[in-house]
Each structure stands twice: as structure tokens, then as C-alpha cells.
Motif scaffolding. Structure first.
Motif: not given
Length: 511
Positions: A206, A197-198, A194-195, A204, A201, A304, A333
Motif C-alpha cells: 500500500r 486501480q492500484r 491506473a492509480a 502490491p 489491487a 490504503q 503516487i
């Protein structure tokens, strides 16, 4: 007459020739000429052997497909070794040249300082009578960088304009095989997935992402996959994947050449910056400081940043990571990657077998056997599959379980050790699809209780452990363990699913 070669170097050379001959006999002339004809010995000791090859592409292919057979041949022909590494010959020569240049600069600086401080001439310099040093025969003249008119020419040259940093020498191209499509997702890596994919993305804000877990669980795969996905949208900007060693070496070179700012700016030209294996930077104070500076500047600019390492956030500082850097990682994260369970290992093997460019077919029962037998890490699991495809990849055949066990026999023998109750618990958790903490917890659902029964039976019958020692590991008293053993015996007589689970645990302990 001394020929310049020590007995040790001769023995190393003879040993390596013997090794190459055995390797050639094992893989055949065609594979040897394709992959190992330029194989070199970079370093060897009782703990580690480092081999070298001629290119990055060849290194990656050998590392992924042939490393198990390289290591096994070494152990059979030369002797035991804990690990084997593979590097690129050009990198070795470049690194040696860099170290030599830095050592030369350091010695010249220290030499002049010593000569001025204690009244004695520095190394390579002799006194000319008036207290002023003059060059020794064969050394450089004052005009070319020795001591001249109270100034040191080389030191002045070191303060020349900083050179640009070439990111092509720092960044590593992502492995084309390590994509999101090739990554198997399970309970052990859902958060990290999930991280990742974030990270790619749109929308959102960074945030710094820290992916952590022990070696061989897929952290590097995720970093490469993020880079590949990022590149699919050119509007996202540039990206760079950097190993800890490349970052550290480039940082040291920037400090020596007075070009730290240039180094930082080169990194900040990227909109995605990934740094792998940060735990290896422990106690490298200056390198950590520069990494922290780059992270802060990148995040402030909306870029990022993804970092990967083995240690959980709470363990970073005590392991030698700068407290501010550890705090920065903790505040982002944090995405753990746990050890893969059997189901996930099997899913990875199926993906690998399906995508492999080979003529043979690996039977499902073979893939299942590898998944439950080679459990140390995902690298070990994939390495076993690679050994099968090495031996049968060019044949139009279906590899069955007997053939697989024959080929993998040496790997299985090398990984053998004294199995423990902890091993039984881990294998039991795998067999019943549970977490290790479920086994020692107080919950009583039937699946967990049956798993405990199976573990107790295997610990008693296979490992020959006493009931008190089994109870201590399971956090139960010995009377409870004795009751569990009796229930396991009853289940083995009538329950096929329980019989299969016990067989899998037993096979894992005896392999």
C-alpha cells in the motif's frame, strides 16, 4: 414600532419568494412539489448564493440534475451571481449549534482570564465588594460553573473523559452512480485511472496516492469509485470517504473536547481512508498536522490512503499546505487529471445518456454539440445534459439539435465572454485531437500544421486579431502566420475535414 426585522432581511425574504415563484413556474407544479417544496435560503451575497434542502439524497439529486436551472432562474429573476451552492438544512443547524457551543466555551474562558488579569470582573460577572466576583443577575451560580474557590467549574468539566467519535457523522456514503463502470477513461485521466486501480489491487504494498487536477475533472468520482470497488471484497476491511470540511470540523471538535486520540483511532479503524479537496485545508495548521499523523499511522499499519486536491505537488507548500504533509504527498503516487478533451466529454455524455432513467432519447448530434460547446469543466458539460433531461425526460421523443439549442440558450448566454486567441488554441487542439503544447511547439507533422492553420484563420476572421498578436500567442513571427492564413483559405475551398474542424472551432468561439 420595531418588529425586529431589518430592511435587508425583508428584501432577502421578498427576493427569495419571488425566486421560488419563478422556479415553480419554470419547472411545473409536479417537479416543484417533488424536489423544491422545502428549498430554503441559507445565505446570499453578490458572489455566492447558498440554498438548503432537507436531506443528503435530495441535495445530491438536485445538485446533479437541477443546479443549472436553479442558477439560471436566480440570474434571470434576482440578479447576477458567480456561483450557487446547496447544503442540507440539518447540517446547517448542527453546524450553528456546534459554533455556538464553542463560542460559549471560548467566551467563558476569556472572560475569567480577563477578570483575573486586570482586576475588573469578566463579562456577565459583577464585583461583590471584596475583590471576588459574584454572578450577575440571570447568570449561573458558582456551583453551576462560574468562579468558585479559585477554580472554574466549566474548565474542569471540559477535562472530562473524551467522547467517542461517531464515524457516521464524519464519513460520507459514496454516490452509487460514481463507479468505475461509469467513469470514462481518456488521455487526460489515464494515470489517475491506473492509480485508482492500484488502490484496490490485491498484492502490491500500500502506498499513499495523491490524485490532483482542477475542479470538475473527475477526482471525486474516482474516490467514490475506489470506495465502491473496495466494498465488493469484504475481506479488504472497512473504508471511509471524508470531505475536507467534515475532516476539519471533526478535528476542531476533537481538539475542543480533548479527544484527538479518539478521533485518530476512529479514522484508523478503516483499511481505506479517502480525503477529498485537501487544498481547502491550506493554512489550517493544526488540522493539517492531525491529517499528517493519521496518514503516517495508516501507512505504517499497511492501510490504503487516497487524497485528492486541485494543486500539483510542487504548488502545495507555497499555497499554505504544511511542508511535511506536502512532502509526504509528493513521495507517494502522484496522479494528475487534466482537463477533458472533446472526445472524452462526448464519451461521458454517452454514458450518462445511456444510463439516465428518462423516456426521451438525446440525438448523437446533440451530445456532440454539448461536448464541444460546454468545455469549462465536466460539471458544466453534464449540467447541460441534465437541463435537457429535466425538460424532456418525461416525454417519449428524440431531442434534436434545434430543441437542444433552445433549451440551452440561457446557459450558452451565461457562459459567453470575450473569446481570446487562447480559446481558439484550446478549441483547435480539441478539434484536431492534440495537446495545447503541440500547437505552440516546433513539431511539423501534417495534423499539427493543419491545426495551426485553422487556429490562425479563426483568430483572424472570428476574433479579428492582428497577425502579430496571433504570432505572439503561437510563438511564430507574423510572416509565418500570414502564410498560414493563406494556406487555411486554400484548404477551406477543397478539404471537407478541414472545413469541419474550422466549423467546430468557430462554433466554440461564438457560443
Amino acid at each position: 414600532m420595531d418588529d425586529g426585522l431589518s430592511g435587508e432581511s425583508v428584501s432577502r425574504s421578498d427576493a427569495f419568494r419571488k425566486y421560488l415563484s419563478a422556479l415553480r413556474g419554470r419547472v411545473g407544479d409536479a417537479k416543484y412539489k417533488s424536489w423544491f417544496i422545502d428549498l430554503g435560503l441559507a445565505d446570499m451575497n453578490e458572489d455566492c448564493v447558498t440554498l438548503s434542502t432537507g436531506s443528503e439524497a435530495k441535495r445530491d439529486m438536485i445538485d446533479n440534475r437541477f443546479m443549472p436551472i436553479l442558477a439560471d432562474t436566480w440570474r434571470q429573476e434576482i440578479g447576477p451571481v458567480r456561483k450557487m451552492l446547496l447544503t442540507v438544512q440539518k447540517n446547517l443547524s448542527d453546524a450553528a449549534a456546534k459554533v455556538a457551543r464553542q463560542e460559549e466555551i471560548r467566551m467563558r474562558r476569556n472572560g475569567v482570564a480577563t477578570g483575573l488579569a486586570d482586576g475588573r470582573p469578566a463579562a456577565g460577572v459583577r464585583s461583590s465588594g471584596g475583590g471576588q466576583p459574584s454572578p450577575a443577575p440571570g447568570s449561573s451560580s458558582p456551583a453551576s460553573g462560574s468562579y468558585a474557590n479559585g477554580s472554574f467549574g466549566a474548565a474542569a468539566a471540559e477535562k472530562a473523559a473524551p467522547r467517542a467519535v461517531d464515524l457516521n457523522d464524519i464519513a460520507t456514503a459514496p454516490d452509487p452512480r460514481r463507479t468505475f463502470e461509469a467513469f470514462a477513461v481518456g488521455r487526460s485521466n489515464q494515470i489517475a485511472w491506473a492509480a485508482a486501480q492500484r488502490a484496490v489491487a490485491q498484492g502490491p504494498a500500500r502506498e499513499l496516492i495523491y490524485i490532483y487536477g482542477q475542479s470538475g475533472v473527475g477526482k471525486t468520482h474516482l474516490l467514490h469509485a475506489i470506495a465502491h470497488e473496495w466494498a465488493r471484497e469484504p475481506a479488504r476491511g472497512r473504508s471511509a470517504y471524508i470531505t475536507y470540511s467534515n475532516f476539519s470540523n471533526a478535528c476542531v471538535a476533537a481538539i475542543w473536547s480533548n479527544s484527538v486520540k479518539v478521533f485518530q483511532n476512529a479514522l484508523l479503524e478503516n483499511d481505506l481512508l479517502s480525503v477529498d479537496d485537501i487544498h481547502f485545508l491550506a493554512n489550517k495548521t493544526r488540522t493539517q498536522e492531525e491529517l499528517l499523523n493519521v496518514i503516517d499511522a495508516a501507512l505504517d499499519s499497511g492501510k490504503q490512503v487516497v487524497i485528492a486536491g486541485e494543486l500539483p505537488p510542487s504548488k502545495l507548500a507555497e499555497a499554505g499546505i504544511n511542508e511535511r504533509l506536502a512532502d509526504r504527498l509528493t513521495g507517494g503516487i502522484c496522479a494528475p487529471v487534466d482537463s477533458c478533451d472533446e472526445a472524452l466529454r462526448l464519451e461521458v455524455l454517452k454514458k450518462r445518456a445511456r444510463d439516465a432513467a428518462v423516456q426521451c432519447e438525446i440525438a448523437d448530434e446533440v451530445l456532440a454539440f454539448i461536448a464541444r460547446t460546454f468545455t469549462k469543466s465536466m460539471r458544466e458539460t453534464i449540467g447541460a445534459l441534465n437541463q435537457l433531461t429535466l425538460m424532456y425526460g418525461g416525454e417519449r421523443t428524440v431531442v434534436d439539435l434545434d430543441q437542444a439549442k433552445t433549451v440551452l440558450k440561457s446557459l450558452m448566454e451565461n457562459r459567453k465572454g470575450a473569446a481570446t486567441i487562447s480559446d481558439a488554441m484550446a478549441s483547435g487542439a480539441d478539434a484536431f485531437g492534440l495537446k495545447l503544447e503541440d500547437i505552440t511547439g516546433r513539431a511539423q507533422p501534417q495534423r499539427i500544421v493543419r491545426a495551426r492553420h485553422a487556429i490562425v484563420w479563426c483568430a483572424r476572421e472570428v476574433l479579428k486579431e492582428s497577425f502579430p498578436s496571433i504570432g505572439k500567442s503561437l510563438k511564430r513571427d507574423h510572416t509565418t502566420v500570414m502564410s498560414s492564413y493563406r494556406r487555411a483559405q486554400a484548404l477551406l475551398e477543397r478539404d471537407k475535414a478541414f472545413q469541419e474542424a474550422v466549423r467546430r472551432i468557430r462554433e466554440a468561439l461564438e457560443s
